[in-house]
Design an enzyme around this catalytic site. Structure first.
Site, PDB file in Angstrom:
ATOM      1  N   PRO A  53       0.745  -1.498  -0.065  1.00 38.62           N
ATOM      2  CA  PRO A  53      -0.042  -0.068  -0.111  1.00 38.62           C
ATOM      3  C   PRO A  53       0.800   1.328  -0.070  1.00 38.62           C
ATOM      4  CG  PRO A  53      -0.609  -1.491   1.770  1.00 38.62           C
ATOM      5  CD  PRO A  53       0.577  -2.019   1.171  1.00 38.62           C
ATOM      6  N   GLU A 109       2.193  -8.513   8.441  1.00 37.32           N
ATOM      7  CA  GLU A 109       2.315  -6.909   8.393  1.00 37.32           C
ATOM      8  C   GLU A 109       3.398  -6.554   7.547  1.00 37.32           C
ATOM      9  OE1 GLU A 109       0.374  -5.011  10.394  1.00 37.32           O
ATOM     10  OE2 GLU A 109      -0.414  -7.010  10.775  1.00 37.32           O
ATOM     11  N   ARG A 145      -2.585  -7.835 -21.294  1.00 34.49           N
ATOM     12  CA  ARG A 145      -3.319  -7.288 -22.237  1.00 34.49           C
ATOM     13  C   ARG A 145      -3.044  -6.281 -23.063  1.00 34.49           C
ATOM     14  NH1 ARG A 145      -6.952  -3.955 -21.505  1.00 34.49           N
ATOM     15  NH2 ARG A 145      -8.675  -4.821 -22.583  1.00 34.49           N
ATOM     16  N   ASP A 183     -10.036   1.069 -25.064  1.00 31.08           N
ATOM     17  CA  ASP A 183     -10.350   0.857 -23.560  1.00 31.08           C
ATOM     18  C   ASP A 183     -10.543   2.145 -23.034  1.00 31.08           C
ATOM     19  OD1 ASP A 183      -9.726  -1.794 -23.999  1.00 31.08           O
ATOM     20  OD2 ASP A 183      -7.729  -1.909 -22.982  1.00 31.08           O
TER      21      ASP A 183
END
Ligand code: 4F9
Length: 262
Positions: free
Chosen positions: A88, A115, A153, A168
């Site tokens: 994160p 963690e 992709r 897209d």
């Protein structure tokens, strides 16, 4: 492009490699896919991969030695690949970063659990940290799959001729227009007539306008720092004129609820 995933749960990827466009890209040698089990580089009878944090506190930390062993093994297989930690704390993954990463030879994706991993691994071995969004997962594996999926992709040949990454959502900073297939009427709703007209110029114009409207209604943030073509600018200006007309019509009727003189 070569993908090597380092994880204590390699089985999580078995299904991922075996379906859809990822499977086809592997069989066409457009990508190669491998997992390395971090636990195979852990010592002792129990091959422990985690330990308590120095300084105390709750949660466990991934031990550095098994991770370092797994990373070295991956480097031997793919010396030119960039080493990525899914966390994160990393740069938030988006279509632009996906395009950037397809420029390289491959990726070694390190998936933490618990963690997190011992800081010295990040410092000594990791080239980039990537986050897939502002939330905490139980480990990096799903994030690694998302990165691999989005990159694959984009590699030429991965999508069939029918499919295209150029159209897209996000590839031009607009959301995609609505799509319809048969039947022409479903639950009482008809397919927009222009799509049945066979007039390709009109269809393209409708699609562009539909993209602009959707992006304006759902994701105005995407529109702020974008350059507009002449055709796009004309569409936006026409909306302005149409909205202006609606406002003027209502104020000349004296029905403006805010004017107080009805
Ligand atoms: C990784 C969260 C990438 C978001 C890894 C727990 C993660 C994550 N993006 N959460 N381990």
């Amino acid at each position: 492009m070569d993908f090597i995933v380092l994880t204590i749960f390699p089985e999580m990827f078995n299904q991922f490699w075996e379906h859809g466009i990822i499977r086809r890209a592997i069989s066409k040698n457009i990508i190669s896919a491998a997992t390395i089990d971090i636990r195979a580089f852990a010592q002792g009878k129990h091959r422990v991969t985690d330990d308590r944090p120095f300084g105390g506190g709750s949660g466990m930390v991934m031990k550095p030695e098994p991770l370092a062993g797994a990373i070295r093994a991956a480097e031997e297989q793919a010396p030119l690949s960039k080493k990525i930690l899914l966390t994160p704390q990393g740069r938030v993954f988006d279509q632009k970063l996906a395009y950037e990463l397809t420029g390289g030879e491959g990726l070694i994706l390190v998936c933490g659990r618990y963690e997190g991993i011992d800081e010295r691994i990040s410092y000594d071995y990791i080239d980039y940290e990537i986050s897939i969004g502002d939330y905490v997962l139980t480990g990096g594996e799903l994030a690694a799959m998302i990165v691999i999926d989005a990159l694959t992709r984009l590699i030429p040949g991965a999508l069939g001729n029918e499919e295209s990454a150029e159209k897209d959502s996000f590839s031009n900073n607009l959301l995609e227009h609505a799509h319809y297939t048969r039947p022409r009427t479903f639950n009482g709703s008809d397919v927009p007539g222009v799509l049945l007209s066979g007039n390709h110029k009109e269809i393209e114009k409708w699609r562009l306008e539909a993209s602009l409207i959707r992006t304006f209604l759902k994701r105005q943030d995407l529109m702020k720092n974008r350059a507009y073509s002449q055709q796009e600018t004309e569409i936006l200006k026409k909306w302005c004129r149409d909205i202006e007309k609606i406002i003027q019509a209502q104020s000349s009727c004296g029905t403006d609820p805010l004017s107080g003189n009805q």
